[in-house]
Design a protein around this motif. Structure first.
Motif, PDB file in Angstrom:
ATOM      1  N   HIS A   1       0.837  -1.209   0.000  1.00 12.85           N
ATOM      2  CA  HIS A   1       0.000   0.000   0.000  1.00 12.85           C
ATOM      3  C   HIS A   1       0.870   1.257   0.000  1.00 12.85           C
ATOM      4  O   HIS A   1       0.502   2.271  -0.598  1.00 12.85           O
ATOM      5  CB  HIS A   1      -0.940  -0.012   1.203  1.00 12.85           C
ATOM      6  CG  HIS A   1      -2.065   0.972   1.090  1.00 12.85           C
ATOM      7  ND1 HIS A   1      -2.813   1.131  -0.059  1.00 12.85           N
ATOM      8  CD2 HIS A   1      -2.569   1.877   1.982  1.00 12.85           C
ATOM      9  CE1 HIS A   1      -3.718   2.081   0.138  1.00 12.85           C
ATOM     10  NE2 HIS A   1      -3.585   2.546   1.351  1.00 12.85           N
TER      11      HIS A   1
ATOM     12  N   GLU B   1       1.538   1.937  -3.430  1.00 12.88           N
ATOM     13  CA  GLU B   1       0.317   2.451  -4.085  1.00 12.88           C
ATOM     14  C   GLU B   1       0.096   3.922  -3.718  1.00 12.88           C
ATOM     15  O   GLU B   1      -0.212   4.746  -4.587  1.00 12.88           O
ATOM     16  CB  GLU B   1      -0.909   1.632  -3.641  1.00 12.88           C
ATOM     17  CG  GLU B   1      -0.921   0.210  -4.179  1.00 12.88           C
ATOM     18  CD  GLU B   1      -1.933  -0.686  -3.471  1.00 12.88           C
ATOM     19  OE1 GLU B   1      -2.343  -1.672  -4.088  1.00 12.88           O
ATOM     20  OE2 GLU B   1      -2.299  -0.430  -2.309  1.00 12.88           O
TER      21      GLU B   1
ATOM     22  N   ASP C   1       2.322   6.051  -5.417  1.00  9.20           N
ATOM     23  CA  ASP C   1       2.079   5.926  -6.856  1.00  9.20           C
ATOM     24  C   ASP C   1       3.384   5.724  -7.636  1.00  9.20           C
ATOM     25  O   ASP C   1       3.693   6.466  -8.576  1.00  9.20           O
ATOM     26  CB  ASP C   1       1.310   7.149  -7.380  1.00  9.20           C
ATOM     27  CG  ASP C   1       0.779   6.932  -8.790  1.00  9.20           C
ATOM     28  OD1 ASP C   1       0.588   5.758  -9.171  1.00  9.20           O
ATOM     29  OD2 ASP C   1       0.579   7.925  -9.514  1.00  9.20           O
TER      30      ASP C   1
ATOM     31  N   GLN D   1       5.914   4.644 -10.254  1.00 13.97           N
ATOM     32  CA  GLN D   1       5.791   4.399 -11.703  1.00 13.97           C
ATOM     33  C   GLN D   1       7.117   3.878 -12.261  1.00 13.97           C
ATOM     34  O   GLN D   1       8.156   4.069 -11.646  1.00 13.97           O
ATOM     35  CB  GLN D   1       5.453   5.709 -12.418  1.00 13.97           C
ATOM     36  CG  GLN D   1       4.198   6.393 -11.939  1.00 13.97           C
ATOM     37  CD  GLN D   1       2.933   5.746 -12.457  1.00 13.97           C
ATOM     38  OE1 GLN D   1       2.959   5.099 -13.506  1.00 13.97           O
ATOM     39  NE2 GLN D   1       1.840   5.913 -11.743  1.00 13.97           N
TER      40      GLN D   1
ATOM     41  N   SER E   1       7.598  -2.758   1.043  1.00 14.31           N
ATOM     42  CA  SER E   1       7.492  -1.577   0.171  1.00 14.31           C
ATOM     43  C   SER E   1       8.606  -1.595  -0.871  1.00 14.31           C
ATOM     44  O   SER E   1       8.393  -1.213  -2.027  1.00 14.31           O
ATOM     45  CB  SER E   1       7.586  -0.285   0.985  1.00 14.31           C
ATOM     46  OG  SER E   1       6.478  -0.154   1.840  1.00 14.31           O
TER      47      SER E   1
ATOM     48  N   ALA F   1       7.575  -4.069  -3.436  1.00 15.82           N
ATOM     49  CA  ALA F   1       6.482  -3.535  -4.264  1.00 15.82           C
ATOM     50  C   ALA F   1       6.998  -2.495  -5.253  1.00 15.82           C
ATOM     51  O   ALA F   1       6.621  -2.495  -6.432  1.00 15.82           O
ATOM     52  CB  ALA F   1       5.410  -2.916  -3.369  1.00 15.82           C
TER      53      ALA F   1
ATOM     54  N   ARG G   1       6.893  -2.561  -9.289  1.00 15.42           N
ATOM     55  CA  ARG G   1       6.248  -1.483 -10.045  1.00 15.42           C
ATOM     56  C   ARG G   1       7.222  -0.720 -10.939  1.00 15.42           C
ATOM     57  O   ARG G   1       6.818   0.233 -11.602  1.00 15.42           O
ATOM     58  CB  ARG G   1       5.544  -0.513  -9.095  1.00 15.42           C
ATOM     59  CG  ARG G   1       4.311  -1.137  -8.462  1.00 15.42           C
ATOM     60  CD  ARG G   1       3.636  -0.193  -7.493  1.00 15.42           C
ATOM     61  NE  ARG G   1       2.898   0.834  -8.187  1.00 15.42           N
ATOM     62  CZ  ARG G   1       1.616   1.144  -7.978  1.00 15.42           C
ATOM     63  NH1 ARG G   1       0.926   0.486  -7.085  1.00 15.42           N
ATOM     64  NH2 ARG G   1       1.039   2.106  -8.638  1.00 15.42           N
TER      65      ARG G   1
ATOM     66  N   ARG H   1      -7.909  -8.512  -2.309  1.00 21.68           N
ATOM     67  CA  ARG H   1      -6.528  -8.051  -2.176  1.00 21.68           C
ATOM     68  C   ARG H   1      -5.619  -9.169  -1.652  1.00 21.68           C
ATOM     69  O   ARG H   1      -4.556  -9.424  -2.201  1.00 21.68           O
ATOM     70  CB  ARG H   1      -6.514  -6.854  -1.217  1.00 21.68           C
ATOM     71  CG  ARG H   1      -5.177  -6.197  -1.047  1.00 21.68           C
ATOM     72  CD  ARG H   1      -5.330  -4.944  -0.171  1.00 21.68           C
ATOM     73  NE  ARG H   1      -4.051  -4.292   0.036  1.00 21.68           N
ATOM     74  CZ  ARG H   1      -3.490  -3.445  -0.820  1.00 21.68           C
ATOM     75  NH1 ARG H   1      -4.105  -3.139  -1.934  1.00 21.68           N
ATOM     76  NH2 ARG H   1      -2.332  -2.899  -0.555  1.00 21.68           N
TER      77      ARG H   1
END
Ligand code: NDP
Ligand code: ZN
Length: 351
Positions: A157, A160, A163, A165, A182, A185, A189, A301
């Motif tokens: 999260h 997320e 954000d 990119q 994190s 993640a 991403r 999720r």
């Protein structure tokens, strides 16, 4: 039933309580594997949520269903389930607005070890079982799967909220188990440069394995300066905060570029105000966004995130530094989390 509880601020112990009752949409689950969370430490020893009396702790578990309500459609007794730390009321207006974690009020989607007994009991109650429990995929070891309750969905999260990119330069402040997720993640991403802030050698090593390109030790100098030096004075596109304190926001504001985003998942257990530099925020006009959030919770999720473990794209077993066997060791695992020895990343108790 027996459970390990918060007796009051700063006090814990084993207590006996009536077995939980199952409503028509609900399930009663017995734990197979559980883990304590840093949030339990904030709650008990910092009193961060206020007073709680005789509340069974814990919100990270894999379990087996022992009873379902008569309106539960997709789950049955004997199913082995992933239990999200956050179990919203999915019909609430907040959930309909996209903020399931705040269903019923701010942070109220977080029920276990907050408003009701948690998962450190011989049995625990899950509201809206169809919507909140995920099925444990065949072949997935319950011990690392416990990381799907909170560490994975919360760490993810953070990415997320910030954000992240493709090609972003990202700084993750804090690389305990949440921050490590994190890092994982942000790597998935597509971050190009990933600065991970921590100090413990085991966490730093694992951060590299999860994709950090650089380690920044906050004990060896100002982290803003270190990030600026590594980015030729430009700063980063995104910051994920998964550790630190109220002052970390100011550091994040200073190291993020204009237009950048800061995603916070750190639980601020103490301190009165969060302050940040007026000038470095562009006098309030720098388009620097700060978003802080509890993770959303729920079945979709947790099942989607579990598929990353099934395919081997995410390996949580590396974080499990301390393993206990037996319900009675829940207390030892929680105390370990409180004392945070240097070699601890995350303990797990298999029951
Ligand atoms: P840990 O205590 O294991 O990790 C904290 C990290 O922050 C460590 O890497 C630590 O470094 C680092 N750190 C500590 N002080 C500073 C500082 N001054 N500056 C920079 N880094 C610092 O915590 P967890 O990973 O278990 O949890 C992180 C936070 O997330 C907790 O506050 C927890 O309560 C919260 N949380 C939030 C949830 C949500 O839904 N939003 C859910 C679950 C947890 P070092 O290597 O020195 O230890
Ligand atoms: Zn937690």
């Amino acid at each position: 039933m027996k459970g390990f509880a918060m007796l009051g601020i700063g006090k814990t112990g084993w207590i006996t309580k009536k077995d939980p009752e199952c409503g028509p949409l609900d399930a009663i689950v017995k734990p197979i594997a559980v883990s304590p969370c840093t949030s339990d430490i904030h709650t008990v020893w910092e009193g961060a949520l206020g007073e709680r009396k005789d509340m069974i702790l814990g919100h990270e578990a894999v379990g087996e269903i022992v009873e379902v309500g008569n309106l539960v459609k997709t789950l049955k007794r004997g199913d082995r389930v992933l239990v999200p730390a956050i179990t919203p009321n999915w019909g609430s207006l907040e959930a309909q607005g996209g903020y399931s974690m705040h269903s019923g009020g701010m942070l109220a989607g977080w029920k276990f070890s907050n408003f009701k007994d948690g998962v450190f009991g011989e049995l625990f109650h899950v509201n809206e079982a169809d919507a909140n429990l995920g099925l444990l995929p065949d072949g997935l070891d319950p011990a690392p799967a416990v990381m799907l309750s909170d560490m994975v969905p919360t760490g993810f999260h953070g990415a997320e909220l910030a954000d992240v990119q493709y090609g972003d330069k990202v700084c993750v402040v804090g690389i305990g188990p949440v921050g490590l997720m994190s890092v994982a993640a942000a790597t998935l991403r597509g971050a190009s440069h990933l600065f991970a802030v921590g100090s413990r050698p085991d966490c730093c090593k694992l951060a590299k394995e999860y994709g950090a390109t650089d380690i920044i030790n906050y004990k060896e100098g100002d982290i803003v300066q270190q990030v600026m030096d590594k980015t030729h004075g430009k700063g980063v596109d995104k910051v994920i905060i998964a550790g630190g304190d109220c002052d970390t926001f100011d550091q994040a504001i200073k190291m993020v570029k204009p237009g950048g985003r800061i995603g916070n998942v750190n639980y601020l257990g103490s301190g009165e105000f969060v302050r940040f530099s007026r000038v470095q925020s562009g006098c309030g006009m720098g388009h620097k966004t700060i978003v802080g959030g509890l993770m959303p919770g729920g079945r979709l999720r947790v099942e989607k995130l579990s598929s990353l473990m099934v395919t081997g794209r995410l390996d949580c077993s590396k974080m499990l530094t301390h393993k206990f066997k037996g319900f009675e060791h829940i207390e030892d695992a929680l105390m370990l989390m409180k004392d945070k020895p240097k070699d601890l990343i995350k303990p797990v108790v298999v029951i």
